[in-house]
Design an enzyme around this catalytic site. Structure first.
Site, PDB file in Angstrom:
ATOM      1  CG  ASP A   1      -7.558   7.392   9.337  1.00  0.00           C
ATOM      2  OD1 ASP A   1      -7.410   7.532  10.527  1.00  0.00           O
ATOM      3  OD2 ASP A   1      -7.494   8.403   8.754  1.00  0.00           O
TER       4      ASP A   1
ATOM      5  CD  GLU B   1      -8.423  10.809  11.467  1.00  0.00           C
ATOM      6  OE1 GLU B   1      -8.753  10.978  10.589  1.00  0.00           O
ATOM      7  OE2 GLU B   1      -7.220   9.618  11.706  1.00  0.00           O
TER       8      GLU B   1
ATOM      9  CG  HIS C   1      -2.282  -0.922   0.842  1.00  0.00           C
ATOM     10  ND1 HIS C   1      -2.159  -1.987   0.251  1.00  0.00           N
ATOM     11  CD2 HIS C   1      -3.470  -0.560   0.740  1.00  0.00           C
ATOM     12  CE1 HIS C   1      -3.432  -2.430   0.129  1.00  0.00           C
ATOM     13  NE2 HIS C   1      -4.375  -1.303   0.277  1.00  0.00           N
TER      14      HIS C   1
HETATM   15  P1  FAD Z   1       4.154  -1.615   2.142  1.00  0.00           P
HETATM   16  O1  FAD Z   1       3.641  -0.552   1.341  1.00  0.00           O
HETATM   17  O2  FAD Z   1       4.179  -2.991   1.662  1.00  0.00           O
HETATM   18  O3  FAD Z   1       5.586  -1.067   2.588  1.00  0.00           O
HETATM   19  C1  FAD Z   1       6.015   0.041   3.242  1.00  0.00           C
HETATM   20  C2  FAD Z   1       7.570   0.115   3.469  1.00  0.00           C
HETATM   21  O4  FAD Z   1       7.732  -0.601   4.520  1.00  0.00           O
HETATM   22  C3  FAD Z   1       8.461  -0.547   2.064  1.00  0.00           C
HETATM   23  O5  FAD Z   1       9.415   0.330   2.025  1.00  0.00           O
HETATM   24  C4  FAD Z   1       8.658  -1.907   2.530  1.00  0.00           C
HETATM   25  O6  FAD Z   1       9.726  -2.273   2.129  1.00  0.00           O
HETATM   26  C5  FAD Z   1       8.665  -1.616   4.265  1.00  0.00           C
HETATM   27  N1  FAD Z   1       8.341  -2.644   4.914  1.00  0.00           N
HETATM   28  C6  FAD Z   1       7.084  -3.483   4.571  1.00  0.00           C
HETATM   29  N2  FAD Z   1       7.090  -4.460   5.564  1.00  0.00           N
HETATM   30  C7  FAD Z   1       7.994  -4.412   6.391  1.00  0.00           C
HETATM   31  C8  FAD Z   1       8.646  -5.118   7.240  1.00  0.00           C
HETATM   32  N3  FAD Z   1       7.838  -6.226   7.937  1.00  0.00           N
HETATM   33  N4  FAD Z   1       9.770  -4.814   8.067  1.00  0.00           N
HETATM   34  C9  FAD Z   1      10.714  -3.877   7.304  1.00  0.00           C
HETATM   35  N5  FAD Z   1      10.041  -3.119   6.391  1.00  0.00           N
HETATM   36  C10 FAD Z   1       8.960  -3.506   5.878  1.00  0.00           C
HETATM   37  N6  FAD Z   1      -0.668   5.557   7.408  1.00  0.00           N
HETATM   38  C11 FAD Z   1      -0.977   6.184   8.481  1.00  0.00           C
HETATM   39  O7  FAD Z   1       0.104   6.259   9.158  1.00  0.00           O
HETATM   40  N7  FAD Z   1      -2.249   6.370   8.953  1.00  0.00           N
HETATM   41  C12 FAD Z   1      -3.435   6.125   8.200  1.00  0.00           C
HETATM   42  O8  FAD Z   1      -4.443   6.469   8.525  1.00  0.00           O
HETATM   43  C13 FAD Z   1      -3.063   5.473   6.907  1.00  0.00           C
HETATM   44  N8  FAD Z   1      -4.156   5.399   6.309  1.00  0.00           N
HETATM   45  C14 FAD Z   1      -4.034   4.812   4.874  1.00  0.00           C
HETATM   46  C15 FAD Z   1      -5.191   4.411   4.142  1.00  0.00           C
HETATM   47  C16 FAD Z   1      -5.059   3.720   2.702  1.00  0.00           C
HETATM   48  C17 FAD Z   1      -6.209   3.549   2.268  1.00  0.00           C
HETATM   49  C18 FAD Z   1      -3.713   3.374   2.597  1.00  0.00           C
HETATM   50  C19 FAD Z   1      -3.568   2.938   1.151  1.00  0.00           C
HETATM   51  C20 FAD Z   1      -2.833   3.763   3.210  1.00  0.00           C
HETATM   52  C21 FAD Z   1      -2.570   4.227   4.551  1.00  0.00           C
HETATM   53  N9  FAD Z   1      -1.654   4.749   5.537  1.00  0.00           N
HETATM   54  C22 FAD Z   1      -1.742   5.494   6.554  1.00  0.00           C
HETATM   55  C23 FAD Z   1      -0.280   4.711   4.677  1.00  0.00           C
HETATM   56  C24 FAD Z   1       0.476   3.242   5.219  1.00  0.00           C
HETATM   57  O9  FAD Z   1       0.847   3.534   6.315  1.00  0.00           O
HETATM   58  C25 FAD Z   1       1.414   3.008   4.120  1.00  0.00           C
HETATM   59  O10 FAD Z   1       0.819   2.676   2.946  1.00  0.00           O
HETATM   60  C26 FAD Z   1       2.345   1.958   4.455  1.00  0.00           C
HETATM   61  O11 FAD Z   1       3.210   1.802   3.616  1.00  0.00           O
HETATM   62  C27 FAD Z   1       1.912   0.541   5.158  1.00  0.00           C
HETATM   63  O12 FAD Z   1       1.212  -0.341   3.932  1.00  0.00           O
HETATM   64  P2  FAD Z   1       1.805  -1.774   3.752  1.00  0.00           P
HETATM   65  O13 FAD Z   1       1.527  -2.455   5.065  1.00  0.00           O
HETATM   66  O14 FAD Z   1       1.090  -2.266   2.691  1.00  0.00           O
HETATM   67  O15 FAD Z   1       3.347  -1.637   3.665  1.00  0.00           O
END
Ligand code: FAD
Length: 517
Positions: free
Chosen positions: A161, A272, A99
């Site tokens: 969120d 918020e 994401h």
């Molecule tokens: P990824 O996008 O897959 O990874 C994010 C980063 O972390 C990459 O660099 C990846 O290599 C690294 N990573 C992933 N897993 C690990 C691991 N286990 N160890 C070390 N590194 C790792 N953020 C907020 O703070 N507050 C919110 O309210 C919020 N709302 C959101 C709503 C939506 C609809 C979306 C799409 C995103 C939102 N986000 C929010 C952002 C969210 O925190 C980021 O998208 C974050 O990247 C988490 O997504 P993911 O778990 O899919 O991680």
């Protein structure tokens, strides 16, 4: 599955055809991965899917995808890549739920580790003490953490969120939502981590043990290690939530009320807010289809050319204390200066409230509007600049908010641990301002180009006016930009990188430390 040479060549061909500029690992190197003894496997069929993310604006094809069957699979893979030395171009990206917005969880020509393969059986709730916690795999979705902990009447304290994000993914950023004013971001609510470093070592760390790595990894953008397990603090979960939205036409009253509420001792459980600018088109005639008690509707009506500000609040309760909740909410609302005719509220379960964005996701998916580009911009603005910022941006740079929500709410610095890698403005109160645009069209108002033009104007204004803004989920592409972002903290960040991932193998998609080769 052992990667065959044929597979490797097919992939190299794909990389070339994809027109992606990258270091291409040679077939022998890829094939050597197949010699590793793993519980899981490498695969090639999902490489294209791993070259996508929620942002939908960046696509970098990996050479292979690891589906780890255990933490030792991740450690063995990292150790192997480390052993190839600095001349090897191979990099490794942990992918949570993908994401990210601009390729942060991708690895061009490298290895993507599908962290979600590791989730499930290791989710363990420990409810026997005064300080309950859950041990969650790094690839676990927060929604599953919530489901599991609710079985014990418990829940994590701080959220995002949207819950279809992974534990490791949000802890690598910060994890911010309307509970952060009280509990701090998610990174402030972790007791312990298990991490595979860039050398392939499996390290348990906490504030007491290997604390430098612990704090480095929290908000560390995946640069120091792969989080394979997190110990997350829990609290008793309420059964129900009173979910409230009220509207303001005056920015000063809106923010003063927000700040008063986050500083008050007896206050709401979630605070918020968002900005509605000249909103049109969602409902043709909001007045006839409007359910005044439903807070979701508060964001949906036309704002008739005006800028409105919506304060969003919740108060937790259980069936035996509904009366007390009513009294407390009435007392708190009486202190606020919203437009009196605009009080919307409903009672929902705690689960329904926390998982609210998923409900929107389902609707948007049904209309083909979820998997579109998302040129989001997330800013942290110091309190002292928020009025200057609002005056310039809302109604001037941005003439409407039809392309997605604009979040705006304050949090307090004292709840953020400055030993983590997260970068925030240097003021006790700062605002999270999120421009969460969707870009479903190729041209015009709903296009990426249009949204990026507005984003650039906003960022340029912040820089020219020197308002002390920091970006959250920043999509920087050069080390120069990252150095400016970290400021005085760059030295520590760089030192930690040399210590825990000296060959710059991990999380190349953040574009902070290019891998030498
Ligand atoms: P990824 O996008 O897959 O990874 C994010 C980063 O972390 C990459 O660099 C990846 O290599 C690294 N990573 C992933 N897993 C690990 C691991 N286990 N160890 C070390 N590194 C790792 N953020 C907020 O703070 N507050 C919110 O309210 C919020 N709302 C959101 C709503 C939506 C609809 C979306 C799409 C995103 C939102 N986000 C929010 C952002 C969210 O925190 C980021 O998208 C974050 O990247 C988490 O997504 P993911 O778990 O899919 O991680």
């Amino acid at each position: 599955m052992k990667p065959s040479l044929e597979h490797c060549f097919k992939l190299l061909l794909l990389l070339a055809l994809g027109g992606v500029t990258m270091h291409v690992p040679d077939a022998d190197v890829l094939s050597s991965l197949g010699a590793l003894r793993l519980y899981g496997h490498f695969s090639f069929h999902d490489a294209t899917a791993m070259a996508r993310d929620f942002g939908n604006r960046c696509s970098l094809l990996p050479a292979t995808v690891l589906h780890p069957g255990s933490v030792s699979d991740i450690a063995a893979t990292v150790r192997h890549v480390f052993s190839l030395g600095e001349r090897s171009p191979l990099t490794i990206a942990a992918r949570g739920h993908g994401h990210s917005l601009m390729g942060q969880s991708q690895a061009a020509g490298g290895i993507v580790v599908r962290m979600e393969s590791l989730r499930g059986d290791r989710l363990q709730v420990h409810d026997g003490s005064m300080s309950p916690f859950v041990d969650a795999p790094g690839g676990e979705l927060w929604i599953n953490v919530l489901h599991e902990t609710l079985k014990y009447g418990l829940a994590p304290k701080s959220w995002t969120d949207y819950l279809h994000l992974t534990v490791g993914g949000t802890l690598s950023n910060a994890g911010v939502s309307g509970q952060a004013f009280r509990h701090g971001p998610q990174v402030s609510n972790v007791n312990q981590l298990e991490i595979v470093t860039g050398r392939g070592d499996v390290v348990t760390c906490s504030p007491e043990e290997n604390s430098d790595l612990f704090y480095a990894a929290l908000g560390g953008l995946g640069q120091f290690g792969i989080i394979t397990r997190a110990r997350i603090a829990l609290e008793p979960a309420p059964k129900m939530v009173r979910w409230i939205r009220v509207l303001y036409s005056d920015f000063a009253s809106f923010t003063e009320d927000q700040e008063m509420l986050i500083m008050a001792k007896n206050t709401f459980d979630y605070i918020e807010g968002f900005v509605i600018i000249n909103r049109t088109g969602i409902l043709n005639n909001w007045r006839t289809s409007f359910k005044p008690q439903d807070p979701v509707q508060a964001s949906r009506f036309q704002s008739d050319g005006r800028v409105l500000y919506c304060l969003e609040l919740t108060k937790n309760f259980n069936s035996n204390d509904a009366g007390t909740m009513e009294q407390e909410v009435t007392a708190l609302l009486s202190k606020l200066r919203y437009i009196r005719s605009t009080l919307f509220h409903t009672d929902v379960t705690y689960l329904e409230f926390l998982d609210r964005v998923h409900t929107s996701e389902v609707k948007l998916r049904a209309q083909g509007l979820w998997e579109v580009p998302h040129p989001w911009l997330n800013l942290l603005i110091p309190r002292s600049s928020i009025h200057r910022f609002a005056k310039e941006v809302f109604g001037k740079i941005l003439k409407d908010s039809n392309n997605g929500p604009i979040l705006l709410y304050p949090v307090n610095k004292s709840k953020w641990d400055n030993r983590t890698s997260v970068v925030i403005p240097d003021e006790e109160i700062f605002y999270l301002v999120g421009f969460l645009s969707s870009a479903p069209s190729l041209s015009g108002h709903g296009s990426v180009a249009h949204a990026m033009n507005l984003n650039n104007q906003i960022v340029e204004f912040c820089e020219e006016a020197d308002i002390g803004m920091k970006q959250y989920l920043a999509p920087y592409t050069t080390q120069q930009q990252w150095k400016a972002h970290f400021g005085a903290r760059w030295e520590t960040f760089e030192r930690r990188k040399h210590t825990y991932d000296p060959l710059a193998i991990l999380a190349p998609g953040q574009r902070i430390f290019p891998k030498a080769s």
